[in-house]
Design a protein around this motif. Structure first.
Motif, short mmCIF file in Angstrom:
data_model
loop_
_atom_site.label_atom_id
_atom_site.label_comp_id
_atom_site.label_asym_id
_atom_site.label_seq_id
_atom_site.Cartn_x
_atom_site.Cartn_y
_atom_site.Cartn_z
N ASN A 67 0.86 -1.18 0.00
CA ASN A 67 0.00 0.00 0.00
C ASN A 67 0.90 1.24 0.00
N THR A 68 0.81 2.06 -1.06
CA THR A 68 1.64 3.26 -1.16
C THR A 68 0.82 4.54 -0.99
N ARG A 69 -0.42 4.43 -0.53
CA ARG A 69 -1.28 5.61 -0.39
C ARG A 69 -0.73 6.50 0.72
N PRO A 70 -0.40 7.78 0.40
CA PRO A 70 0.17 8.65 1.42
C PRO A 70 -0.86 9.09 2.45
N ASP A 71 -0.41 9.31 3.67
CA ASP A 71 -1.29 9.77 4.75
C ASP A 71 -1.90 11.13 4.42
N SER A 72 -1.22 11.92 3.59
CA SER A 72 -1.72 13.25 3.25
C SER A 72 -3.04 13.19 2.47
N LYS A 73 -3.38 12.03 1.91
CA LYS A 73 -4.65 11.87 1.19
C LYS A 73 -5.83 11.79 2.15
N GLY A 74 -5.56 11.61 3.43
CA GLY A 74 -6.64 11.49 4.41
C GLY A 74 -7.22 10.09 4.44
N PRO A 75 -8.16 9.86 5.37
CA PRO A 75 -8.74 8.52 5.49
C PRO A 75 -9.65 8.18 4.31
N LEU A 76 -9.76 6.89 4.04
CA LEU A 76 -10.69 6.43 3.01
C LEU A 76 -12.12 6.57 3.50
N LYS A 77 -13.06 6.72 2.56
CA LYS A 77 -14.48 6.70 2.91
C LYS A 77 -14.81 5.31 3.43
N PRO A 78 -15.86 5.18 4.24
CA PRO A 78 -16.24 3.84 4.70
C PRO A 78 -16.49 2.91 3.51
N PHE A 79 -16.03 1.68 3.62
CA PHE A 79 -16.13 0.72 2.52
C PHE A 79 -17.55 0.19 2.39
N GLU A 80 -18.11 0.32 1.20
CA GLU A 80 -19.43 -0.23 0.90
C GLU A 80 -19.42 -0.81 -0.50
N ILE A 81 -19.81 -2.07 -0.61
CA ILE A 81 -19.90 -2.71 -1.92
C ILE A 81 -20.91 -1.92 -2.76
N GLY A 82 -20.54 -1.57 -3.98
CA GLY A 82 -21.43 -0.84 -4.87
C GLY A 82 -21.35 0.67 -4.73
N VAL A 83 -20.77 1.16 -3.64
CA VAL A 83 -20.64 2.61 -3.42
C VAL A 83 -19.18 3.02 -3.58
N THR A 84 -18.29 2.38 -2.84
CA THR A 84 -16.87 2.73 -2.91
C THR A 84 -16.08 1.70 -3.72
N THR A 85 -16.77 0.84 -4.44
CA THR A 85 -16.09 -0.11 -5.31
C THR A 85 -16.23 0.34 -6.75
N ALA A 86 -15.30 -0.07 -7.60
CA ALA A 86 -15.35 0.28 -9.02
C ALA A 86 -15.88 -0.91 -9.81
N ARG A 87 -16.72 -0.61 -10.79
CA ARG A 87 -17.24 -1.68 -11.65
C ARG A 87 -16.16 -2.09 -12.65
N PRO A 88 -16.14 -3.36 -13.03
CA PRO A 88 -15.17 -3.80 -14.04
C PRO A 88 -15.48 -3.13 -15.38
N GLU A 89 -14.44 -2.92 -16.18
CA GLU A 89 -14.66 -2.38 -17.51
C GLU A 89 -15.32 -3.45 -18.36
N PRO A 90 -16.29 -3.05 -19.21
CA PRO A 90 -16.96 -4.06 -20.04
C PRO A 90 -15.97 -4.67 -21.02
N PRO A 91 -16.16 -5.94 -21.35
CA PRO A 91 -15.24 -6.58 -22.31
C PRO A 91 -15.38 -5.93 -23.68
N GLU A 92 -14.28 -5.90 -24.41
CA GLU A 92 -14.31 -5.33 -25.75
C GLU A 92 -15.12 -6.23 -26.67
N LYS A 93 -15.92 -5.60 -27.51
CA LYS A 93 -16.71 -6.38 -28.47
C LYS A 93 -15.81 -6.76 -29.65
N LYS A 94 -15.89 -8.02 -30.00
CA LYS A 94 -15.08 -8.50 -31.11
C LYS A 94 -15.83 -8.25 -32.43
N PRO A 95 -15.12 -7.76 -33.45
CA PRO A 95 -15.81 -7.55 -34.73
C PRO A 95 -16.22 -8.89 -35.34
N ARG A 96 -17.34 -8.86 -36.04
CA ARG A 96 -17.85 -10.10 -36.66
C ARG A 96 -17.20 -10.37 -37.97
#
Length: 104
Positions: free
Chosen positions: A75-104
């Motif tokens: 973990n390289t997050r500096p203390d100067s960034k302050g504390p993280l927001k409370p962890f909540e699935i769907g709120v503080t999580t990032a959604r995966p990027e959608p898969p690339e569509k393959k050309p037909r």
């Protein structure tokens, strides 16, 4: 007279292990509150000393054999960034990027 294979304390220890493992990312074993938090994006780095050479395996195999040890990431997050927001699935999580569509 023999003792039972599993006693009550054994079941409690197994349950505690399962609960502890449920709080870790199954891939990197970092607590999910850090590993899955969107606020940690860009603040993990691979440590330089993450591998060691096994001298015994190297001698047996005839070529250098190394294994990963310790934390997979640091973990390289500096203390100067302050504390993280409370962890909540769907709120503080990032959604995966959608898969690339393959050309037909």
């Amino acid at each position: 007279m023999s003792s039972p294979e599993w006693v009550r304390d054994d079941y409690r220890l197994i349950e505690a292990l399962e609960q502890a493992e449920a709080m870790e990312c199954p891939g990197c074993h970092v607590p999910v509150e850090l590993a899955w938090h969107a606020g940690m994006s860009g603040f993990f780095a691979k440590p330089d000393d993450a591998e060691v050479v096994c001298q015994s395996c190297t001698a047996i195999k005839g070529e250098q054999v190394s294994y990963r040890v310790g934390p997979q990431v640091v973990n390289t997050r500096p203390d100067s960034k302050g504390p993280l927001k409370p962890f909540e699935i769907g709120v503080t999580t990032a959604r995966p990027e959608p898969p690339e569509k393959k050309p037909r």
